[in-house]
Scaffold this active site. Structure first.
Site, PDB file in Angstrom:
ATOM      1  N   ARG A 100       0.733  -0.994  -0.027  1.00 56.72           N
ATOM      2  CA  ARG A 100      -0.055  -0.120   0.069  1.00 56.72           C
ATOM      3  C   ARG A 100       0.734   1.236   0.038  1.00 56.72           C
ATOM      4  O   ARG A 100       1.810   1.340   0.678  1.00 56.72           O
ATOM      5  CB  ARG A 100      -0.813  -0.122   1.483  1.00 56.72           C
ATOM      6  CG  ARG A 100      -1.971   1.331   1.540  1.00 56.72           C
ATOM      7  CD  ARG A 100      -2.755   0.921   2.591  1.00 56.72           C
ATOM      8  NE  ARG A 100      -2.294   0.727   3.889  1.00 56.72           N
ATOM      9  CZ  ARG A 100      -1.851   1.692   4.804  1.00 56.72           C
ATOM     10  NH1 ARG A 100      -2.227   2.947   4.380  1.00 56.72           N
ATOM     11  NH2 ARG A 100      -1.475   1.486   6.048  1.00 56.72           N
ATOM     12  N   HIS A 101       0.466   2.067  -0.825  1.00 58.18           N
ATOM     13  CA  HIS A 101       1.188   3.625  -0.921  1.00 58.18           C
ATOM     14  C   HIS A 101       0.633   4.194   0.457  1.00 58.18           C
ATOM     15  O   HIS A 101      -0.363   4.456   0.771  1.00 58.18           O
ATOM     16  CB  HIS A 101       0.684   4.318  -1.973  1.00 58.18           C
ATOM     17  CG  HIS A 101       1.500   5.531  -2.391  1.00 58.18           C
ATOM     18  ND1 HIS A 101       1.449   6.731  -1.696  1.00 58.18           N
ATOM     19  CD2 HIS A 101       2.336   5.897  -3.391  1.00 58.18           C
ATOM     20  CE1 HIS A 101       2.297   7.737  -2.034  1.00 58.18           C
ATOM     21  NE2 HIS A 101       2.905   7.211  -3.001  1.00 58.18           N
ATOM     22  N   PRO A 102       1.599   4.975   1.191  1.00 55.69           N
ATOM     23  CA  PRO A 102       1.392   5.665   2.488  1.00 55.69           C
ATOM     24  C   PRO A 102       0.281   6.784   2.098  1.00 55.69           C
ATOM     25  O   PRO A 102      -0.068   7.095   3.314  1.00 55.69           O
ATOM     26  CB  PRO A 102       2.759   6.104   3.021  1.00 55.69           C
ATOM     27  CG  PRO A 102       3.716   6.074   1.771  1.00 55.69           C
ATOM     28  CD  PRO A 102       3.054   4.941   0.749  1.00 55.69           C
ATOM     29  N   PHE A 103       0.548   7.658   1.186  1.00 51.68           N
ATOM     30  CA  PHE A 103      -0.360   8.673   1.236  1.00 51.68           C
ATOM     31  C   PHE A 103      -1.395   9.051  -0.057  1.00 51.68           C
ATOM     32  O   PHE A 103      -1.854  10.027  -0.354  1.00 51.68           O
ATOM     33  CB  PHE A 103       0.767   9.939   0.673  1.00 51.68           C
ATOM     34  CG  PHE A 103       1.857   9.880   1.734  1.00 51.68           C
ATOM     35  CD1 PHE A 103       1.784   9.910   3.051  1.00 51.68           C
ATOM     36  CD2 PHE A 103       3.132   9.777   1.313  1.00 51.68           C
ATOM     37  CE1 PHE A 103       2.724  10.005   4.230  1.00 51.68           C
ATOM     38  CE2 PHE A 103       4.142   9.603   2.314  1.00 51.68           C
ATOM     39  CZ  PHE A 103       4.046   9.765   3.421  1.00 51.68           C
TER      40      PHE A 103
END
Length: 394
Positions: free
Chosen positions: A241-244
């Site tokens: 998952r991308h953090p942002f």
């Protein structure tokens, strides 16, 4: 598959960008050889200095081809000439100094101080040859409290933060699945050398270039550093998952996962419409990217409930047609078979062996990369000795 090159990037009748540039290459293993392989791919002449009888350490590392040669060595040393030289022998050192006198660039990745011990300290070489560029690639650079510590890729991955950032929140830190610290340092070395060559054209001055594997890998940690330097919080592993941004993740289909990357509200609406989830964008939990990141578990569940009804390839085709960034999760053996890889000449046959192509494509210059195979030990030794042996003193 044949290479389709409508823009002539791979036209061998064109000159190469670094033709006429000579590199004396003291590197071995992976970080340094990656740098000099890139220089060879750009057209530079790379003369690889190796230990007599042994050569680069990777000549003894697997995996091995049918002829017994190392694939590890082969992939990192395409396009180079090899000469075996005993650097402790006065005649050998005289030959090396003659090569350096005629070179544009010296690249080495010994531990700091080794070149000085050989009488080839980078600062001294630039002082003796003011147009020379000397690039040193090491674990921790030429100075700093750790500069004398030994380093290999896994050690640097551990120290840089990239290992702790890789993997799942409830599992252990994981090594990135390639030697990313070595390779990134090699790329940074190439960038530093080419920058120095441009500066030399403007000023006439050479320079030393100091590349550290730790610096190079640390510089990749943009997402974690946003948390640490900006928000003053300690980042944690997030899996895929991308953090942002969300949905920016891998998602399960009926047979295998796909990666979907949606970076704005417009794409999110298209994604939802394609999945038959047109009501989702109006849900307050998912109205903005911030909301979607905060409620990513619920959103992923809603998406996978739909995605599991068909195969990954079927969903990939629908999403591509709709304009949503998406890709199958492939093993590199499958990536090698992509038409896109063939069209970009990213696998080429050199000397009867398949090797990676160059990812840098020039419009003006030929981008085919090096055309000679990785060298047998001392394969050009006799010719190079004739070319560079200093004349006898009179």
């Amino acid at each position: 598959m044949t290479v389709h090159d409508p823009d002539g990037y791979l036209e061998p009748s064109k000159p190469q960008a670094l033709e006429g540039v000579t590199i004396v290459d003291f590197t071995r293993v992976l970080a340094g050889p990656t740098c000099t392989r890139m220089l060879a791919d750009a057209g530079a002449r790379v003369i690889k200095i190796e230990r007599p009888g042994v050569g680069d350490d990777t000549r003894q590392m697997g995996p091995f081809a049918d002829d017994g040669s190392s694939e590890y060595y082969r992939l990192a040393n395409v396009g180079k000439e090899s000469i075996a030289v005993d650097l402790k022998d006065p005649d050998g050192m005289a030959l090396v100094r003659s090569m350096i006198e005629h070179a544009d660039v010296v690249v080495e990745n010994f531990r700091p101080g080794v070149m000085a011990g050989l009488g080839l300290a980078p600062d001294d070489l630039v002082a003796q040859h003011p147009r020379l560029i000397v690039c040193s690639i090491s674990g921790f650079g030429q100075y700093g409290p750790m500069h004398q510590e030994p380093a290999y890729d896994t050690v640097v991955q551990a120290l840089s933060g990239i290992m702790d950032a890789t993997g799942w929140p409830d599992d252990r830190p994981t090594r990135v699945g390639t030697s990313i610290a070595d390779i990134t340092a090699g790329i940074m070395g190439y960038c530093g050398i080419v920058t120095a060559l441009v500066a030399r054209e403007r000023t006439g001055r050479g320079t030393t270039v100091d590349i550290a594997m730790l610096d190079s890998t640390f510089s990749l940690m943009q997402h974690g550093l946003m948390d640490v330097l900006g928000n003053r919080v300690r980042p944690t592993r997030l899996g895929n998952r991308h953090p942002f941004m969300y949905p920016f993740d891998t998602f399960e289909c009926s047979d295998r996962p796909i990666a979907i990357a949606v970076g704005n509200d417009h794409l999110f609406e298209i994604l939802c419409n394609t999945l038959g989830l047109a009501h989702i964008p109006t849900d307050a939990r998912f109205a903005t990217n911030v909301d979607r990141c905060a409620n990513h578990v619920e959103l992923k569940t809603a998406m996978e409930d739909v995605l599991r009804t068909d195969t990954g390839e079927a969903w990939r085709a629908r999403l591509i047609e709709a304009g949503v960034p998406v890709g199958m999760v492939l093993n590199v053996a499958d990536t090698c078979k992509l038409d896109q890889i063939a069209a970009r000449d990213m696998i080429k046959n050199v000397g009867g062996f398949d090797v990676p192509g160059t990812p840098i494509k020039f419009g003006t210059w030929d981008s085919s990369g090096a055309t000679i195979p990785s060298p047998d030990l001392d394969n050009c030794g006799e010719a190079l000795r004739r070319e560079f042996t200093p004349p006898p003193e009179t």
